[in-house]
Design a protein around this motif. Structure first.
Motif, PDB file in Angstrom:
ATOM      1  N   ASP A 148       0.878  -1.173   0.000  1.00 24.14           N
ATOM      2  CA  ASP A 148       0.000   0.000   0.000  1.00 24.14           C
ATOM      3  C   ASP A 148       0.916   1.225   0.000  1.00 24.14           C
ATOM      4  O   ASP A 148       2.120   1.115   0.231  1.00 24.14           O
ATOM      5  N   ILE A 149       0.331   2.378  -0.219  1.00 25.30           N
ATOM      6  CA  ILE A 149       1.147   3.587  -0.301  1.00 25.30           C
ATOM      7  C   ILE A 149       1.835   3.854   1.045  1.00 25.30           C
ATOM      8  O   ILE A 149       2.939   4.390   1.108  1.00 25.30           O
ATOM      9  N   MET A 156       4.186   9.402   5.300  1.00 34.05           N
ATOM     10  CA  MET A 156       3.293  10.305   4.568  1.00 34.05           C
ATOM     11  C   MET A 156       1.968  10.415   5.319  1.00 34.05           C
ATOM     12  O   MET A 156       1.493   9.449   5.899  1.00 34.05           O
ATOM     13  N   PRO A 158      -1.531  11.759   4.280  1.00 33.56           N
ATOM     14  CA  PRO A 158      -2.581  12.384   3.465  1.00 33.56           C
ATOM     15  C   PRO A 158      -3.816  12.666   4.321  1.00 33.56           C
ATOM     16  O   PRO A 158      -4.127  11.899   5.237  1.00 33.56           O
ATOM     17  N   TYR A 161      -8.712  10.083   1.730  1.00 38.50           N
ATOM     18  CA  TYR A 161      -8.993   9.669   0.362  1.00 38.50           C
ATOM     19  C   TYR A 161     -10.500   9.747   0.184  1.00 38.50           C
ATOM     20  O   TYR A 161     -11.234   9.048   0.901  1.00 38.50           O
ATOM     21  N   PRO A 162     -10.980  10.576  -0.716  1.00 44.52           N
ATOM     22  CA  PRO A 162     -12.435  10.775  -0.796  1.00 44.52           C
ATOM     23  C   PRO A 162     -13.212   9.480  -1.029  1.00 44.52           C
ATOM     24  O   PRO A 162     -14.326   9.336  -0.536  1.00 44.52           O
ATOM     25  N   MET A 163     -12.592   8.535  -1.754  1.00 42.65           N
ATOM     26  CA  MET A 163     -13.327   7.296  -2.024  1.00 42.65           C
ATOM     27  C   MET A 163     -13.483   6.438  -0.769  1.00 42.65           C
ATOM     28  O   MET A 163     -14.330   5.554  -0.725  1.00 42.65           O
ATOM     29  N   ASP A 164     -12.683   6.728   0.256  1.00 40.65           N
ATOM     30  CA  ASP A 164     -12.778   5.974   1.514  1.00 40.65           C
ATOM     31  C   ASP A 164     -13.557   6.740   2.580  1.00 40.65           C
ATOM     32  O   ASP A 164     -13.813   6.206   3.652  1.00 40.65           O
ATOM     33  N   TYR A 182     -10.624   5.365  -8.941  1.00 41.70           N
ATOM     34  CA  TYR A 182      -9.661   6.361  -8.466  1.00 41.70           C
ATOM     35  C   TYR A 182      -8.222   5.884  -8.651  1.00 41.70           C
ATOM     36  O   TYR A 182      -7.285   6.585  -8.352  1.00 41.70           O
ATOM     37  N   SER A 183      -8.067   4.649  -9.073  1.00 45.06           N
ATOM     38  CA  SER A 183      -6.759   4.053  -9.289  1.00 45.06           C
ATOM     39  C   SER A 183      -6.658   3.766 -10.789  1.00 45.06           C
ATOM     40  O   SER A 183      -7.055   2.727 -11.260  1.00 45.06           O
ATOM     41  N   HIS A 184      -6.142   4.763 -11.523  1.00 48.05           N
ATOM     42  CA  HIS A 184      -6.353   4.754 -12.978  1.00 48.05           C
ATOM     43  C   HIS A 184      -5.816   3.498 -13.659  1.00 48.05           C
ATOM     44  O   HIS A 184      -6.462   2.942 -14.546  1.00 48.05           O
TER      45      HIS A 184
ATOM     46  N   SER B  51      -6.981  12.467  -6.505  1.00 45.03           N
ATOM     47  CA  SER B  51      -7.219  12.282  -5.076  1.00 45.03           C
ATOM     48  C   SER B  51      -7.005  10.839  -4.647  1.00 45.03           C
ATOM     49  O   SER B  51      -7.283  10.481  -3.512  1.00 45.03           O
ATOM     50  N   GLY B  52      -6.515   9.997  -5.541  1.00 45.13           N
ATOM     51  CA  GLY B  52      -6.367   8.576  -5.229  1.00 45.13           C
ATOM     52  C   GLY B  52      -5.008   8.234  -4.642  1.00 45.13           C
ATOM     53  O   GLY B  52      -4.134   9.096  -4.494  1.00 45.13           O
ATOM     54  N   ARG B  53      -4.842   6.969  -4.317  1.00 49.53           N
ATOM     55  CA  ARG B  53      -3.576   6.498  -3.775  1.00 49.53           C
ATOM     56  C   ARG B  53      -2.481   6.581  -4.836  1.00 49.53           C
ATOM     57  O   ARG B  53      -2.710   6.242  -5.998  1.00 49.53           O
ATOM     58  N   GLU B  56      -0.817  11.326  -4.226  1.00 47.10           N
ATOM     59  CA  GLU B  56      -0.751  12.323  -3.155  1.00 47.10           C
ATOM     60  C   GLU B  56       0.148  13.499  -3.532  1.00 47.10           C
ATOM     61  O   GLU B  56      -0.150  14.641  -3.215  1.00 47.10           O
ATOM     62  N   GLN B 184      -3.338   4.182 -19.944  1.00 53.55           N
ATOM     63  CA  GLN B 184      -3.202   3.597 -18.613  1.00 53.55           C
ATOM     64  C   GLN B 184      -3.209   2.073 -18.640  1.00 53.55           C
ATOM     65  O   GLN B 184      -2.833   1.430 -17.670  1.00 53.55           O
ATOM     66  N   TYR B 207       1.649   3.672  -6.640  1.00 58.65           N
ATOM     67  CA  TYR B 207       0.641   2.693  -6.219  1.00 58.65           C
ATOM     68  C   TYR B 207       0.167   1.856  -7.411  1.00 58.65           C
ATOM     69  O   TYR B 207       0.097   0.635  -7.331  1.00 58.65           O
ATOM     70  N   THR B 208      -0.130   2.529  -8.532  1.00 56.90           N
ATOM     71  CA  THR B 208      -0.568   1.778  -9.716  1.00 56.90           C
ATOM     72  C   THR B 208       0.619   1.360 -10.579  1.00 56.90           C
ATOM     73  O   THR B 208       0.459   0.595 -11.520  1.00 56.90           O
ATOM     74  N   GLU B 212       1.280   8.920 -15.068  1.00 59.18           N
ATOM     75  CA  GLU B 212       0.046   9.647 -15.340  1.00 59.18           C
ATOM     76  C   GLU B 212       0.390  11.081 -15.696  1.00 59.18           C
ATOM     77  O   GLU B 212       1.489  11.539 -15.423  1.00 59.18           O
TER      78      GLU B 212
END
Lengths: 283, 376
Positions: A148-149, A156, A158, A161-164, A182-184, B51-53, B56, B184, B207-208, B212
């Motif tokens: 995870d990040i 860090m 943050p 996270y709006p999705m959470d 949200y995770s492209h 706004s995603g992981r 940041e 992507q 993360y991904t 981007e």
């Protein structure tokens, strides 16, 4: 024009080196290879073939100097599975993760079709190669799960996270599918963005054309010890839609090694300049 | 390498692929004299897209203070230093090297790779002016102490370095609007685009594990709306439109008018050779040699023209159209003190008075028999 020149140079070099290259004999044995065993009991009696690598010379971007000049290769099969053990010197263990950091890696490629092998530089149109690409980063995924990040940047902080965010608003109670948007990379279905199992299986028809195969078969184990990587990649002898071998058969293999600590990634790598003959022992 | 026409440096140059101009080219013009670095654009972008992981640290749109601010750290200084000193004489084509022409044979462009720490201080240098302010100092014109704010998005370049550098051809430029996108689903996160983009507008998502960048708000653009950073600019310093090359420029196209007809808006660091499509009306109170380095040798002409805008009702009208609508203005006209903006079909979408009517109110309100003060 430059490409063609390099290609011819590659062919010439390829022919000369190929004539000198020592064959890798894939030793027949009876043990289980499905776990990609690293233990010496299996490998002690197998002769290592030292394969010469040089900085990828064909296309930019390419490394200025050769970071990995040789990789020692050993191979065994039991009729059903074949395992390759790679060892090379690397003074820095690199597992990527953070921004701007790259992973140590090794790859082996095989021709898909029988007969004369395709160009050694990742094949050519209608002359595909089947690649098994191990990364230290992927091995870490296999052993510890995809980070995870917070694993990558523990300090860090943050805000959210709006999705959470559990409160009211447009994005409350999102399903996992919606959160993934949200995770492209994940939303686009990129295999790169999901947890890896150690090895990527890739089909390629020339530089820049590689695509990850939908189904994976290979298993890997790895250890970095005393400034040296030891990596075992095991795969079934027969892979439909890919490369297949039978005991007694002769084929070819090509190799590449990346040193992540020296910013090697993608086409910045050390490679074999010719195919190495591979002979699968019958008995 | 192919030979391509780059009108911003007024000559042919080397590029990895052949010239292939899109049917329309996305572009934003920023009036730097009006930007107050409120960062509303930055947050509009952030809340919409990043706004995603793993995002940041990302600001696809950022605003930095020049000369000391930079995001990532020292991006401009490092690229200029790597490229080395180049000459560009006024009224002549740029004969120095671009980042493609200056590249070593083993690379696609002159570049550097920022570290993660380089990205971690987006407000570095904010509001720092050039030079100390000793006791008793006072303002003089032109200012000897100066700074200005530089809002930046991806420039959706005509000759993108990110696209040139991607070994997987995972980056493409859309034919319909010139927006440059990273696929992507195909990117493998090699970071070659992050290294190659001199403006550092490609960013790696840890993360991904793919890179981007600013998407030009293409879903809005496809529907005829300007990007979120433009829509939300409270200073009304921005306008997004479609810029033509000079040989196809249309005088009634707002961005063509400011870039080609009035030559008020200039691309930044055009000497790098990417033909970037974000354009700036240069700040009138900053150091000329710095502005020349950033906007080319003709920047003083643009500043001189900006100072005479009060004599040009058409340009004035266009400047008040900036920020007056969320829609993309394809053409405009100014008549009888009113500026009109039209959509692609030619339908009117906005009209604004060039000069707001001035109303003088008497201090004594006779209807209510009270005295009003203009006390805030």
């Amino acid at each position: 024009m430059k490409m063609i020149k390099f290609f011819i140079l590659g062919l010439v070099l390829g022919l000369t080196v190929q004539a000198q290259a020592n064959e890798i004999v894939v030793k027949k044995m009876t043990g289980d290879l499905k776990q990609a065993p690293l233990d010496d009991a299996i490998w002690k009696s197998v002769k290592a073939q030292s394969v010469t690598l040089m900085a990828q010379p064909m296309i930019a971007p390419r490394p200025k100097t050769t970071a990995t000049s040789k990789v020692d290769v050993r191979a065994v099969h039991n009729g059903e599975w074949v395992a390759f053990r790679f060892e090379w010197s690397d003074t820095e263990k690199s597992e990527a993760g953070a921004v701007g950091k790259f992973s140590d890696a090794v790859a082996v490629q095989f021709p898909v079709k029988e007969g004369a092998p395709p160009p050694v530089f990742m094949g050519a149109k209608d002359m595909p190669v089947h690649i098994f690409h191990w990364r230290a980063q992927y091995q870490k995924d296999k052993e510890k799960g995809k980070p995870d990040i917070k694993d990558i940047y523990p300090n860090m902080n943050p805000d959210m996270y709006p999705m959470d965010f559990p409160d009211s608003g447009n994005v409350k109670n999102l399903t996992p599918d919606k959160k993934e948007l949200y995770s492209h990379g994940q939303a686009a279905g990129n295999p790169q963005s999901y947890s890896k199992t150690g090895v990527d299986e890739i089909m390629a028809e020339g530089f820049g054309s590689s695509a990850i195969a939908g189904e994976t078969h290979a298993i890997s184990s790895a250890v970095w010890n005393k400034n040296r990587w030891s990596v075992v990649i095991a795969r079934p002898m027969k892979i439909e839609q890919g490369s297949s071998f039978t005991p007694g058969q002769s084929s070819f293999a090509g190799f590449a090694v990346w040193q992540g600590g020296q910013d090697e990634v993608g086409s910045r790598k050390s490679v074999t300049m010719s195919w190495t003959p591979v002979k699968f022992e019958k008995e | 390498m192919a030979k391509v026409k780059n009108w911003q440096i007024n000559r042919e140059m080397d590029y990895v692929y052949d010239e292939s101009r899109p049917k329309k080219q996305w572009a934003i013009i920023f009036d730097l004299n009006k930007c107050i670095a409120c960062q509303t654009c930055t947050l509009a972008c952030k809340t919409t897209w990043t706004s995603g992981r793993g995002q940041e640290y990302m600001f696809w749109n950022n605003v930095e203070t020049k000369p000391y601010g930079s995001y990532p750290l020292a991006w401009d200084v490092k690229v200029l230093e790597k490229l080395g000193r180049q000459e560009w004489k006024k009224k002549e084509p740029y004969y120095g090297k671009t980042i493609f022409e200056g590249a070593e044979p083993s690379e696609k462009a002159v570049h550097f790779a920022p570290t993660d720490e380089d990205w971690m201080y987006p407000n570095n240098g904010e509001d720092d002016c050039l030079g100390n302010v000793p006791d008793g100092d006072h303002i003089t014109l032109p200012h000897d102490k100066w700074f200005f704010y530089l809002p930046r998005t991806c420039a959706h370049c005509t000759y993108p370095a990110c696209l040139a550098a991607c070994p997987r051809k995972a980056i493409y430029k859309r034919e319909e609007d010139g927006i440059v996108l990273i696929d992507q689903s195909r990117c493998k996160g090699y970071g070659e685009c992050v290294r190659a983009c001199p403006y550092k507008k490609s960013m790696y998502n840890p993360y991904t594990r793919v890179s981007e960048k600013c998407v030009g708000c293409y879903p809005a653009v496809e529907k005829g709306y300007q990007p979120m950073c433009v829509q939300n600019c409270i200073g009304k310093i921005r306008i997004m439109g479609f810029v033509n090359p000079p040989w196809k420029a249309r005088e009634d196209n707002p961005v063509d008018y400011l870039i080609h007809k009035k030559m008020l808006a200039l691309p930044y660091y055009p000497q790098l050779g990417l033909e970037p499509n974000i354009y700036y009306i240069p700040p009138i109170h900053a150091d000329n040699s710095y502005l020349t380095q950033m906007f080319g040798p003709n920047v003083d002409d643009a500043i001189a023209r900006y100072k005479t805008l009060r004599e040009d009702p058409v340009a004035q009208g266009l400047l008040v159209l900036m920020g007056s609508t969320d829609r993309i203005i394809h053409s405009f006209k100014v008549s009888s003190g009113i500026a009109y903006g039209y959509d692609e079909k030619g339908d009117e979408i906005v009209s604004v008075p060039v000069t707001e009517p001035l109303i003088t109110r008497q201090a004594f309100d006779s209807s209510r028999k009270i005295v009003r003060h203009n006390t805030p």
